[in-house]
Design a protein around this motif. Structure first.
Motif, PDB file in Angstrom:
ATOM      1  N   HIS A  69      31.628  22.428  23.045  1.00 13.62           N
ATOM      2  CA  HIS A  69      30.714  22.537  22.318  1.00 13.62           C
ATOM      3  C   HIS A  69      29.323  21.899  22.858  1.00 13.62           C
ATOM      4  CE1 HIS A  69      27.651  22.129  18.710  1.00 13.62           C
ATOM      5  NE2 HIS A  69      28.294  23.622  18.714  1.00 13.62           N
ATOM      6  N   ASP A  70      28.313  22.597  23.034  1.00 15.81           N
ATOM      7  CA  ASP A  70      26.844  22.179  23.512  1.00 15.81           C
ATOM      8  C   ASP A  70      27.054  21.346  24.715  1.00 15.81           C
ATOM      9  OD1 ASP A  70      24.156  21.774  23.447  1.00 15.81           O
ATOM     10  OD2 ASP A  70      24.460  20.044  22.185  1.00 15.81           O
ATOM     11  N   ASP A  81      27.545  26.727  16.009  1.00 11.87           N
ATOM     12  CA  ASP A  81      27.211  25.394  15.391  1.00 11.87           C
ATOM     13  C   ASP A  81      28.344  24.492  14.920  1.00 11.87           C
ATOM     14  OD1 ASP A  81      24.556  26.244  14.968  1.00 11.87           O
ATOM     15  OD2 ASP A  81      25.133  27.668  13.231  1.00 11.87           O
ATOM     16  N   ASP A 134      30.828  19.549  11.945  1.00 13.16           N
ATOM     17  CA  ASP A 134      29.209  19.592  12.303  1.00 13.16           C
ATOM     18  C   ASP A 134      28.455  18.578  12.809  1.00 13.16           C
ATOM     19  OD1 ASP A 134      26.586  20.309  12.055  1.00 13.16           O
ATOM     20  OD2 ASP A 134      26.685  20.822   9.893  1.00 13.16           O
ATOM     21  N   PRO A 135      28.147  18.817  14.064  1.00 11.94           N
ATOM     22  CA  PRO A 135      27.653  17.935  14.931  1.00 11.94           C
ATOM     23  C   PRO A 135      26.360  17.150  14.347  1.00 11.94           C
ATOM     24  CG  PRO A 135      28.359  19.439  16.249  1.00 11.94           C
ATOM     25  CD  PRO A 135      28.471  19.900  14.865  1.00 11.94           C
ATOM     26  N   GLN A 136      25.664  18.034  13.301  1.00 10.98           N
ATOM     27  CA  GLN A 136      24.367  17.506  12.894  1.00 10.98           C
ATOM     28  C   GLN A 136      24.613  16.754  11.792  1.00 10.98           C
ATOM     29  OE1 GLN A 136      21.257  18.478  14.299  1.00 10.98           O
ATOM     30  NE2 GLN A 136      22.632  19.747  15.739  1.00 10.98           N
ATOM     31  N   ASN A 137      25.748  16.795  10.944  1.00 16.28           N
ATOM     32  CA  ASN A 137      25.697  15.798   9.883  1.00 16.28           C
ATOM     33  C   ASN A 137      27.044  14.944   9.978  1.00 16.28           C
ATOM     34  OD1 ASN A 137      27.893  17.276   9.086  1.00 16.28           O
ATOM     35  ND2 ASN A 137      26.631  18.436   7.521  1.00 16.28           N
ATOM     36  N   GLU A 138      27.570  15.250  11.306  1.00 13.93           N
ATOM     37  CA  GLU A 138      28.674  14.342  11.490  1.00 13.93           C
ATOM     38  C   GLU A 138      29.670  14.199  10.720  1.00 13.93           C
ATOM     39  OE1 GLU A 138      27.111  10.618  12.831  1.00 13.93           O
ATOM     40  OE2 GLU A 138      26.142  11.440  14.613  1.00 13.93           O
TER      41      GLU A 138
END
Length: 607
Positions: A404-405, A453, A474-478
């Motif tokens: 991912h990413d 995402d 979710d890598p944004q909010n871990e």
């Protein structure tokens, strides 16, 4: 005197170098910024008609310029200003140059602005004009900017037009880039591009004759030809005797050949097609009676095309122990080949993770029959070399991996003592693994995939029970979040993202190996049944290639198997593919795209 000056400079340098390292004595100036400032000054002088030594006259409109600036941007203006037949600047009055080439004053303004500012706003409305101007006046900086813009904005809808532009303006690098794009994306281009029917017969022959034309089957190539002919049937059908020999007609199914090709109205209208069809019919009959014989590699009408991607099936459990076997699958020939030399440096590995990132194949964790691995190795198929990457923080057998990413995620697994809920992420640029939040549930033998995402880990075994749960990170909010339950527990499951759905294929429910399949809609958080596999299995490899899901090998409850099948969601059917050479379970698979040496990993052609 000169010697004394040189001696003084040398002594001064020696004194300075006592305190300042030699490499720091060279001051790096920002020449790019200086150049921008100079350009702004020159442009301001031009706009005020100061220090100008020439006037370009176009459509009775005058453009004061500095000859040295214009000559620096274009050989055209250099020749114009240095031609001995032209008068010299006497310091009082700028020389007038009447530009007789067929351009407008607006175009000349674009050229001059580019010469002074070295920047220009390129957009879909002006790109064709700018490319024409750059070609006509040999403005190589502008030409390069136009080419870069076109390459960056290539799409299925515009690639034919850009291809024609490249040929018209003699841009060989752009032409080559677009041709490669066309070969790779031929199917959607031939279906959806309105420009496709504008190709000349020579253009179409060039595409169809290419050995690496990316078509899943020759039916697509034939249908593209018919679509092209239908634009102007009376004139274009006469090209069929030239076009048909470039389609691998002998690889068509007997049914399609008889119903769609032989009975096509355009084909029947051209008597010269008869000999080609007769030859193709003989080859199809031979292939039907001698399936998988080598006849299909020796004739131009049946020689498989070269695929653009290749699937690697690596390691696994072969009968009684882990293996280092590597096989590659040639989708066009429907054959597996053993890659012997490259497997020697791998070492026996089973229950490992496998992904491709940056053209390298990463082998993550696993088990050799004795030791549980934290090690990570990667293989460069272009250079045929193995290397080591940083090891994970934990030993992980039955590990679940995905990308991912542009980062590799390794989740859960078994360390020889316990099932793991820990997870970590690998960054190739720093060659470092970083721990991330633990999953809610410890799970080994699960499956993993990623959406735009999120990172998903689904199914598996917690040490006591097979699991019907899944969760996403979710890598944004871990944070990890549970998803809806599957219809049944699945350990040794195949998880794959395909056409925006997550597919859960086969596995073990604690009682038996499964042939059932279901797919997950993340938007609605629901699972939906999918047609069953032909063969029940767990601990197999799964990948997407040629826009189909491939399920490879595994364990059927009694033995390791080499059976391969593939799923097409357009038909909602599973199809048998050619078997691997060896029975294997606990293997992993990955797809490598655009290999420059792909012919080293596919069946040899005799074309």
């Amino acid at each position: 005197m000169q010697d004394e000056e040189n001696s003084f400079e040398l002594r001064t340098y020696e004194r300075i170098s006592e305190y300042v390292p030699v490499e720091d004595t060279v001051i790096q100036r920002n020449f790019e910024e200086d150049w921008k400032n100079s350009c702004q000054i020159y442009d301001a002088l031009r706009k005020d008609s100061k220090l100008c030594d020439a006037v370009l006259v176009v459509d009775q409109r005058e453009f004061p310029v500095h000859r040295v600036i214009m000559a620096a941007c274009s050989p055209y203006f250099k020749r114009l200003f240095t031609n001995q037949m032209n008068p010299s600047f006497d310091g009082d009055f700028p020389i007038e140059y009447h530009i007789c080439d067929k351009i407008s004053a607006g175009v000349m303004e674009i050229i001059i602005n580019n010469a002074y500012n070295r920047k220009i706003d390129i957009n879909p409305e002006n790109i064709e004009l700018l490319l024409s101007v750059a070609d006509q006046f040999h403005i190589f900086g502008l030409l390069k900017a136009c080419v870069n813009y076109l390459e960056e904005n290539l799409s299925v809808k515009n690639c034919i037009g850009i291809w024609m532009l490249a040929k018209h303006h003699n841009c060989p690098n752009l032409e080559s880039t677009v041709f490669r794009f066309l070969l790779r994306h031929f199917t959607p281009v031939s279906f959806y591009s309105q420009e496709f029917v504008q190709c000349s017969v020579d253009d179409l022959v060039g595409l169809l004759s290419a050995e690496n034309l990316n078509v899943a089957n020759e039916e697509i190539a034939f249908e593209a030809v018919i679509r092209w002919i239908s634009q102007d049937p009376i004139n274009r059908r006469k090209s069929l005797p030239v076009l048909l020999p470039n389609i691998r007609l002998g690889l068509l199914s007997s049914d399609f050949f008889c119903t769609q090709v032989v009975n096509d109205e355009y084909v029947k209208a051209e008597p010269q097609c008869a000999a080609i069809l007769n030859e193709a019919q003989k080859l199809i009959d031979a292939l039907d009676s001698e399936k998988y014989s080598d006849v299909d590699f020796t004739h131009p009408l049946t020689c498989p095309r070269v695929p653009v991607d290749v699937l690697f099936a690596i390691g696994g459990w072969n009968t009684n122990s882990p293996t280092n076997l590597i096989e590659t699958y040639d989708t066009r020939a429907d054959r597996w080949i053993e890659v012997q030399a490259q497997s020697q440096d791998l070492g026996p590995t089973a229950y490992h993770g496998c992904v491709t990132l940056g053209g390298k194949i990463f082998i993550i964790g696993g088990f050799d029959g004795v030791e549980y691995y934290s090690q990570v190795r990667y293989y460069d198929p272009a250079n045929k070399k193995w290397s080591k990457a940083a090891p994970m923080h934990h030993k992980r057998c039955y590990v679940n991996v995905t990308i991912h990413d542009d980062k590799i995620y390794a989740m859960g697994g078994y360390n020889g003592d316990t099932r793991l809920s820990s997870a970590e992420r690998y960054t190739p640029s720093t060659n470092q693994w970083t721990p991330i939040a633990h999953m809610h549930t410890a799970r080994s033998d699960a499956g993993a995939c990623a959406s735009k995402d999120f990172v998903f880990c689904i199914g598996g075994f917690n040490g006591l029970h097979c699991l019907d749960t899944g969760e996403y990170y979710d890598p944004q909010n871990e944070q990890w979040t549970y998803i809806a339950f599957m219809s049944c527990p699945r350990s040794g499951v195949g998880i794959i993202m395909y056409h925006d759905y997550i597919y859960a294929v086969g596995g073990f429910n604690g009682l038996q190996r499964l042939s059932t399949v279901e797919k997950y809609d993340h938007i609605r958080n629901t699972w939906k049944p999918v047609p069953d596999l032909h063969v029940q299995r767990s601990n197999f490899a799964i990948e997407v290639i040629d826009d189909m899901i491939y399920v490879i090998g595994g364990y059927n409850g009694g033995a390791t198997i080499k059976k391969v099948e593939c799923y097409d969601d357009n038909s909602e059917e599973w199809y048998e593919a050619y078997d691997m050479k060896y029975n294997r379970s606990a293997l992993s698979a990955t797809v490598v795209q655009d290999l420059p040496n792909i012919k080293d990993y596919i069946v040899k052609r005799n074309n």
